[in-house]
Design a protein around this motif. Structure first.
Motif, PDB file in Angstrom:
ATOM      1  N   LYS A 128     -21.604   4.696  15.669  1.00 45.22           N
ATOM      2  CA  LYS A 128     -20.894   3.305  15.784  1.00 45.22           C
ATOM      3  C   LYS A 128     -20.629   3.023  17.243  1.00 45.22           C
ATOM      4  CE  LYS A 128     -17.072   2.172  13.625  1.00 45.22           C
ATOM      5  NZ  LYS A 128     -15.832   2.322  12.858  1.00 45.22           N
ATOM      6  N   PHE A 155      -7.673   3.479   2.655  1.00 46.49           N
ATOM      7  CA  PHE A 155      -8.741   2.619   3.339  1.00 46.49           C
ATOM      8  C   PHE A 155      -9.918   3.128   3.734  1.00 46.49           C
ATOM      9  CE2 PHE A 155      -9.842  -0.847   6.164  1.00 46.49           C
ATOM     10  CZ  PHE A 155      -9.896  -2.008   5.360  1.00 46.49           C
ATOM     11  N   VAL A 208       1.096   5.599   6.600  1.00 45.72           N
ATOM     12  CA  VAL A 208      -0.172   5.570   7.533  1.00 45.72           C
ATOM     13  C   VAL A 208      -0.642   4.143   7.475  1.00 45.72           C
ATOM     14  CG1 VAL A 208      -2.775   6.140   7.521  1.00 45.72           C
ATOM     15  CG2 VAL A 208      -0.706   7.862   7.528  1.00 45.72           C
ATOM     16  N   MET A 209      -0.650   3.582   6.338  1.00 50.33           N
ATOM     17  CA  MET A 209      -1.500   2.147   6.060  1.00 50.33           C
ATOM     18  C   MET A 209      -0.509   0.904   6.217  1.00 50.33           C
ATOM     19  SD  MET A 209      -4.401   2.844   3.197  1.00 50.33           S
ATOM     20  CE  MET A 209      -3.325   2.994   1.820  1.00 50.33           C
ATOM     21  N   ARG A 234     -11.702  -4.316  16.204  1.00 52.04           N
ATOM     22  CA  ARG A 234     -10.696  -3.345  16.257  1.00 52.04           C
ATOM     23  C   ARG A 234      -9.603  -4.033  17.137  1.00 52.04           C
ATOM     24  NH1 ARG A 234      -9.692   1.585  14.522  1.00 52.04           N
ATOM     25  NH2 ARG A 234      -8.357   2.895  15.817  1.00 52.04           N
ATOM     26  N   ASP A 270     -14.766   6.783  14.298  1.00 54.45           N
ATOM     27  CA  ASP A 270     -15.695   6.477  15.385  1.00 54.45           C
ATOM     28  C   ASP A 270     -16.702   7.281  14.828  1.00 54.45           C
ATOM     29  OD1 ASP A 270     -13.705   4.835  16.360  1.00 54.45           O
ATOM     30  OD2 ASP A 270     -13.209   5.876  18.068  1.00 54.45           O
ATOM     31  N   ALA A 303       1.417   2.420   9.989  1.00 56.51           N
ATOM     32  CA  ALA A 303       0.522   2.932  11.077  1.00 56.51           C
ATOM     33  C   ALA A 303       1.367   4.139  11.762  1.00 56.51           C
ATOM     34  CB  ALA A 303       0.011   1.978  12.151  1.00 56.51           C
ATOM     35  N   GLN A 334      -3.569  11.222  14.026  1.00 57.26           N
ATOM     36  CA  GLN A 334      -4.222  10.004  14.426  1.00 57.26           C
ATOM     37  C   GLN A 334      -5.489  10.257  15.303  1.00 57.26           C
ATOM     38  OE1 GLN A 334      -1.605   7.420  16.668  1.00 57.26           O
ATOM     39  NE2 GLN A 334       0.263   8.083  15.430  1.00 57.26           N
ATOM     40  N   GLU A 379      -9.176   0.982  25.696  1.00 59.45           N
ATOM     41  CA  GLU A 379      -8.072   1.358  24.469  1.00 59.45           C
ATOM     42  C   GLU A 379      -6.914   1.443  25.112  1.00 59.45           C
ATOM     43  OE1 GLU A 379      -9.646   4.757  22.196  1.00 59.45           O
ATOM     44  OE2 GLU A 379     -10.279   3.345  20.571  1.00 59.45           O
ATOM     45  N   LEU A 408      -2.445   3.262  15.941  1.00 58.96           N
ATOM     46  CA  LEU A 408      -3.065   3.253  14.808  1.00 58.96           C
ATOM     47  C   LEU A 408      -3.188   1.649  14.202  1.00 58.96           C
ATOM     48  CD1 LEU A 408      -2.470   6.158  12.470  1.00 58.96           C
ATOM     49  CD2 LEU A 408      -4.649   5.800  13.554  1.00 58.96           C
ATOM     50  N   PRO A 409      -4.208   1.193  13.792  1.00 53.20           N
ATOM     51  CA  PRO A 409      -3.837  -0.219  13.173  1.00 53.20           C
ATOM     52  C   PRO A 409      -3.374  -0.085  11.826  1.00 53.20           C
ATOM     53  CG  PRO A 409      -6.253   0.334  13.182  1.00 53.20           C
ATOM     54  CD  PRO A 409      -5.618   1.691  13.747  1.00 53.20           C
ATOM     55  N   LYS A 410      -2.557  -0.882  11.637  1.00 56.42           N
ATOM     56  CA  LYS A 410      -2.049  -1.225   9.881  1.00 56.42           C
ATOM     57  C   LYS A 410      -3.407  -1.616   9.090  1.00 56.42           C
ATOM     58  CE  LYS A 410       2.640  -2.095  11.313  1.00 56.42           C
ATOM     59  NZ  LYS A 410       3.751  -3.149  11.299  1.00 56.42           N
ATOM     60  N   VAL A 411      -3.504  -1.240   7.999  1.00 57.65           N
ATOM     61  CA  VAL A 411      -4.577  -1.641   7.178  1.00 57.65           C
ATOM     62  C   VAL A 411      -4.451  -3.176   6.879  1.00 57.65           C
ATOM     63  CG1 VAL A 411      -5.323  -1.559   4.754  1.00 57.65           C
ATOM     64  CG2 VAL A 411      -4.956   0.635   5.892  1.00 57.65           C
ATOM     65  N   VAL A 461     -17.814   1.860  19.552  1.00 57.63           N
ATOM     66  CA  VAL A 461     -16.608   1.854  19.784  1.00 57.63           C
ATOM     67  C   VAL A 461     -15.887   1.346  21.002  1.00 57.63           C
ATOM     68  CG1 VAL A 461     -16.643   3.657  18.071  1.00 57.63           C
ATOM     69  CG2 VAL A 461     -16.509   4.292  20.477  1.00 57.63           C
ATOM     70  N   LEU A 476      -5.964  -4.440   9.714  1.00 54.75           N
ATOM     71  CA  LEU A 476      -7.788  -4.148   9.888  1.00 54.75           C
ATOM     72  C   LEU A 476      -8.238  -5.058   8.931  1.00 54.75           C
ATOM     73  CD1 LEU A 476      -8.014  -0.320   9.513  1.00 54.75           C
ATOM     74  CD2 LEU A 476      -9.016  -1.889  11.116  1.00 54.75           C
ATOM     75  N   MET A 477      -7.711  -5.374   7.733  1.00 54.15           N
ATOM     76  CA  MET A 477      -8.370  -6.364   6.847  1.00 54.15           C
ATOM     77  C   MET A 477      -8.454  -7.662   7.430  1.00 54.15           C
ATOM     78  SD  MET A 477      -6.761  -4.575   3.189  1.00 54.15           S
ATOM     79  CE  MET A 477      -7.638  -5.740   2.222  1.00 54.15           C
ATOM     80  N   LEU A 517       0.714  -1.137  -0.026  1.00 53.92           N
ATOM     81  CA  LEU A 517       0.022   0.033   0.137  1.00 53.92           C
ATOM     82  C   LEU A 517       0.800   1.411   0.038  1.00 53.92           C
ATOM     83  CD1 LEU A 517      -2.464  -1.193   2.654  1.00 53.92           C
ATOM     84  CD2 LEU A 517      -2.742  -1.341   0.203  1.00 53.92           C
TER      85      LEU A 517
END
Lengths: 686, 244
Positions: B14, A488, A383-384, B56, A402, A387, A394, B22, B172-175, B16, B178-179, A271
């Motif tokens: 949503k 994404f 970012v992807m 998540r 959210d 992260a 962020q 967290e 942050l999660p990596k994409v 969360v 996430l997938m 990505l």
């Protein structure tokens, strides 16, 4: 005059040796270009072979016609003089080759006299004027954008070699011509104006001496020319070819559809961009097309504010990285994983985060280098894949995920702004919606921009436009996520929004946010959407022109309009807001930089959620000072982010004394309230 | 907010993860990274929609996710949740460290963690900002106390209730994660799977009212000929209003 011509190998013996010299010269030349071509082939595919006529047209306008070069008159003229003279001189050389080598006698008679003698002498002189301007700008005036400013990197020697070598080649040409004229006078010599004049002092010299000098200079010229040709593709002069190709293969699509490309997340293995092979071949070609002219750096808001980004150096750093490591990749000696890191290494993370995606660099680049997509692609990687993003971003991203808006901690609801106004929800009105007002997160949640939304709603009421809003069903358009590099999240947001908008099938969508407009109207097309989205100034202009909205000139005083990047450069709308201001009676004054050269407010590219780092004045302060310098009482704008940034900029530079910042809609309403029959009505609604 | 049922209305919002949870998850993941071979299991008491919350956790690289729910549990309070969590943890074979948020971000009772420790019969450290070290059956943690910190050593197993700290800002999660999270299985347990005491599921507390106070503001402009006069008028007015 019919017989007028000149002997090509005048007193030159063993001229065959010239052809021998030509072979290694052309071989090195071809290999140099081929080597670069091999580098480009490392890139990913990208479709840039469509619409050849349109591409040729772009080449004609912007290469031959110097379209973008002339945005700066002196620099444009400088380059034009060199370029056009070299082009005509090259044609002259081709004519000689046809005449001598192909033995087709075209260098004769009037053509010889007018073109080969007069025209080439004049353009040769003009070319030297161009080179002189270039030398003076670079080494005497030391124009900042031309100066080497990359820490830890050596300056490019071809900066001076290029100018000096060209200058010497021109001098040699004239010297040879002058000696020949002095030694072998012809009745038409005066047409070779420069050579003829230079020949005057040589007339007294002996024939033998002149011929010997001629022979010496001729061979010297031949050797230096062939050396120069061999050097071309290894120096910045490669741009003779690479820039031409770069303009031909430039992006023909409108910015909103072309700049950023969607990702197929089902298939994509990597990505964003973090390696040479993640760039497209056009990206790699871009790097070789750059001559470090620095026009991009000159217009870059981040650079002006002392942030760690110069678009010029970004391209040069990328190029150095490619040139250093592409050979190993090509030879199979290394994989991309084994190379030193590109993102975070050759290109610093803070450099990537400094960009406001204002497109000023891309608009200015004479050879259509595409800076913004490269930056966003590298952000995508950060970012992807890693992260990694600045902390405030962020938070904005998390809030987007959210709460469907980027404002962490906002407590207002999506409909608070219209309390007391009659603004129906799309879910409540039946039938076809004439206009769907897409309010946008900033107008919904930011108190200052809520007022703009109210002004617009009132104007739409006055015009009798039946409109509705999505209210709680509205979500962020995804522009911040996309600019941050979170494709994404943008992908998800965009698809959801398209689904909701398709349910209501509005005839048109209006928004006061150019970022929303660009996303909904242009970028969503990449997902098959086809919404007609207009900016509020465009709709209001239409309503005024059709008489639905009656506006008379009010007393708005001196007003300057700040062009939002996403309305202007991204979408090409410069006139609608100006037209409305004029009708509302504003005494319009322009800032030093306006329309396509407008200077960013500093909020684009998700910077609305970032802390600006950098020692100097902030981007918005620079712009606020520029606006205040016009003497305007009000700064008009047409974007919620520009509104926030300009207000802050004015407050922190001029304080309460500074000009007010107002949206065009607010000024229009103000004028109507002063003059029109709506006055009482409007006051009641407030 | 629905005044009749005294419950928040979700609307289109949503579900969360609670923000203190967290932080706790972030601490757990950092511990896992520091101690190879350890495992993070995310547990949530909630109906089907809370799967999103567990996904998540998966995206943030939790190793397992367990959702516990029974249709009969309409109105669980904190003690009941702690009881269910304790039984779930026992069912899963126990844990060295149980991390919870210091309190729920919405109702802010802060009961689940300590009650859970009581249920499990283990130690409990509350309002933990950092886990400094976990070694040889003890953990050294930094608790937030009024005006400073307390360094506490506790034997394991222990329950820690985590508060926010600069070291546990959720990543942050990596994409890619996430997938992948969308495809990972979530273990579901119900009342029948757990050895629950029905008496502990009934709440001893009753929510009498839940409301947002109405805030009103008004503006008054103090008139006066000059600065001193205005200041005097302002002072008089403030006295009248008994504000000074």
């Amino acid at each position: 005059m019919e017989a007028a011509t000149r002997p090509v190998f005048w007193h030159i013996e063993h001229s065959w040796f010239m052809y021998v010299l030509m072979v290694p010269s052309l071989a090195i030349f071809c290999y140099g270009l081929y080597r670069r071509y091999k580098f480009w082939r490392l890139g990913r595919p990208v479709a840039r072979f469509d619409r050849p006529w349109e591409r040729l047209r772009r080449v004609l306008v912007h290469v031959l016609g110097h379209g973008r070069f002339l945005r700066e008159s002196i620099a444009g003229l400088m380059h034009g003089l060199i370029f056009w003279s070299m082009l005509l001189l090259f044609i002259g050389t081709v004519v000689v080759a046809i005449d001598t080598d192909l033995r087709i006698p075209i260098m004769r008679g009037w053509f010889y006299l007018i073109y080969q003698s007069l025209v080439l002498d004049v353009v040769g002189a003009l070319g030297m004027v161009g080179l002189g301007i270039a030398l003076v700008r670079r080494y005497v005036l030391r124009v900042p954008r031309l100066q080497h400013n990359r820490e830890g990197k050596a300056p490019d020697p071809s900066d001076w070699v290029t100018l000096l070598s060209l200058f010497l080649l021109f001098v040699q040409g004239f010297a040879l011509e002058a000696i020949r004229i002095a030694a072998n006078p012809q009745p038409w010599d005066a047409l070779s104006v420069v050579g003829y004049a230079l020949a005057v002092p040589l007339r007294g010299l002996s024939q033998e001496g002149l011929i010997a000098a001629y022979q010496f200079f001729w061979w010297f010229h031949t050797v230096t020319v062939f050396g120069w040709i061999a050097y071309l593709p290894w120096s910045k002069m490669a741009h003779f070819f690479t820039s031409l190709l770069d303009v031909y293969f430039s992006d023909l699509r409108p910015p909103g559809e072309g700049t950023l490309q969607p990702i197929d997340f089902e298939k994509a293995e990597r990505l964003g961009v973090s390696a040479i092979t993640d760039l497209t071949w056009k990206d790699l070609l871009d790097l070789d097309a750059c001559t470090a002219c620095g026009r991009c750096q000159d217009v870059c808001p981040a650079y002006a504010a002392g942030q760690p980004l110069s678009p010029k150096n970004l391209i040069l750093d990328l190029r150095d990285y490619v040139h250093a490591h592409a050979p190993a990749l090509l030879a199979g000696k290394a994989t991309v994983e084994e190379l030193p890191p590109l993102v975070g290494g050759a290109i610093k993370e803070e450099t990537l985060w400094a960009c406001t995606t204002c497109r000023a660099c891309m608009e200015e680049c004479p050879v259509f280098i595409e800076h913004v997509p490269k930056i966003v692609e590298m952000r995508r990687h950060l970012v992807m894949e890693q992260a990694s993003a600045p902390e405030t971003l962020q938070e904005a991203l998390k809030s987007l995920e959210d709460r469907a808006h980027p404002y962490k901690g906002a407590t207002a609801s999506r409909t608070d702004w219209c309390e007391g106004l009659e603004v129906p929800l799309a879910s409540e009105v039946g039938g076809e919606i004439e206009v769907l007002y897409w309010v946008g997160c900033t107008a919904a949640f930011d108190p200052r921009n809520q007022k703009v939304a109210r002004a617009l709603a009132q104007l739409l009421h006055h015009a009798g436009v039946k409109f509705a809003i999505l209210g709680p069903e509205e979500a962020c358009c995804g522009d911040p996520a996309r600019r941050m590099g979170n494709e994404f999240l943008y992908d998800m947001i965009a698809r959801q929004n398209i689904e909701i908008l398709r349910q209501y099938r509005p005839k048109r969508i209006v928004t006061a946010c150019p970022h929303c407009q660009n996303a909904l109207g242009n970028e969503y097309r990449q997902f098959g959407a086809d919404f007609e989205v207009v900016h509020h100034t465009q709709l209001l202009k239409e309503l005024v022109e059709s008489g639905r909205l009656k506006v008379e000139a009010g007393s708005l005083g001196k007003v300057t309009f700040h062009d939002p990047c996403y309305l202007g450069r991204w979408q090409g709308e410069y006139e609608a807001p100006r037209d409305l201001l004029a009708r509302a009676g504003a005494d319009r004054v322009e800032m030093e930089r306006s329309r396509s050269r407008s200077f960013c407010c500093g909020a684009g590219g998700a910077h609305a959620w970032m802390e600006e780092t950098g020692g100097g004045p902030r981007v918005n302060q620079i712009r606020a000072r520029e606006a205040a310098a016009t003497g305007a009482q009000a700064i008009a704008t047409a974007c919620p982010f520009c509104m926030q940034m300009m207000e802050d900029g004015v407050k922190t530079t001029a304080g309460e004394e500074g000009p007010r910042v107002l949206d065009v809609a607010e000024l229009l309403l103000q004028a109507m309230e002063e003059t029109g029959p709506h006055t009482r009505q409007a006051q009641a609604a407030r | 907010m629905d005044p009749a049922t005294k419950r928040p209305v979700q609307g289109s919002a949503k579900l969360v993860m609670d923000s203190y949870a967290e932080y706790a998850l972030e601490v757990a993941i950092q511990l896992k990274e520091k101690h190879p071979g350890s495992k993070v299991v995310a547990i949530c008491v909630g109906d089907k929609p809370t799967d999103d919350v567990l996904r998540r956790a998966y995206a943030l690289t939790a190793d397992e996710a367990v959702r516990v729910w029974d249709p009969a549990w309409a109105d669980l309070d904190s003690q009941a949740v702690a009881h269910i969590l304790a039984r779930t943890i026992q069912k899963l074979g126990g844990a060295d460290l149980v991390l919870t948020g210091r309190e729920a971000g919405d109702i802010e009772r802060g009961v689940v963690g300590p009650t859970l420790a009581e249920e499990l019969g283990c130690a409990c450290a509350t309002i933990v900002a950092r886990v400094e070290a976990v070694e040889g059956g003890t953990a050294v943690v930094r608790r937030e106390v009024d005006g400073g910190y307390a360094l506490v050593s506790t034997r394991l197993p222990a329950v820690l209730t985590i508060t926010n700290d600069e070291t546990n800002v959720p990543r942050l999660p990596k994409v890619k994660d996430l997938m992948m999270a969308a495809r990972k299985p979530i273990t579901t347990l119900g009342a029948a799977d757990l050895d629950l005491d029905p008496a502990r599921l009934a709440s001893p507390l009753e929510l009498v009212d839940l409301y947002i106070p109405v805030q009103e503001g008004q503006c008054e402009i103090i008139e006066g000929d000059d600065g001193p006069a205005k200041a005097a008028a302002l002072a008089r007015r403030l006295h009248e209003l008994k504000l000074v």
